[in-house]
Design a protein around this motif. Structure first.
Motif: not given
Length: 141
Positions: A41-51
């Motif tokens: 789930x934190x991969x999605x958090x980091x991906x959303x932050x990068x986007x």
């Protein structure tokens, strides 16, 4: 006005860290445990932050200057040196051992997470030591 906006931005960031689970060291350590109880789930958090950052830069930078300052304060260095690599390695090791990075550790302190009572003083001591070492190195050159 600027301190108020800084406070509100920091508050929004802190709430976002809490909502995303970044202030829970168990969640972070499970994210890092690829061979065991991996929690992606934190991969999605980091991906959303990068986007969000990518899109935000494309919208804001063409304006010429930020809302409350006369110019953007962006990093100018683009080289990868020894200090950057060593610092990133120390950061990653600390994140892997403690399950905290600096921002989430501060929010976890206010949530009463017991690990922060050890992590934060050690993090601050590390910052002081790094500053002393850098000042000593700069004085020699």
């Amino acid at each position: 006005m600027r301190p108020l906006f800084g406070f509100l931005a920091g508050l929004l960031f802190g709430v976002g860290l809490i909502v995303a689970g970044m202030s829970d060291p168990a969640k972070v350590l499970n994210f890092l445990d690829i061979a065991g109880t991996w929690d992606p789930s934190l991969a999605f958090v980091m991906g959303a932050a990068a986007l969000t950052t990518f899109i935000g830069y494309r919208i804001v930078l063409p304006r010429g200057h930020p809302f409350l300052l006369s110019e953007f304060q962006l990093p100018t260095r683009r080289d990868i040196d020894r200090n950057l690599v060593v610092g990133a390695a120390i950061f990653g090791i600390g994140w892997g051992i403690g399950g905290f990075c600096p921002g989430p550790a501060w929010t976890a302190l206010f949530l009463g997470a017991p690990g922060t009572l050890v992590f934060l003083p050690m993090m601050l001591a590390g910052m002081v030591i790094a500053t002393l070492v850098a000042n000593r190195r700069n004085a020699r050159h």
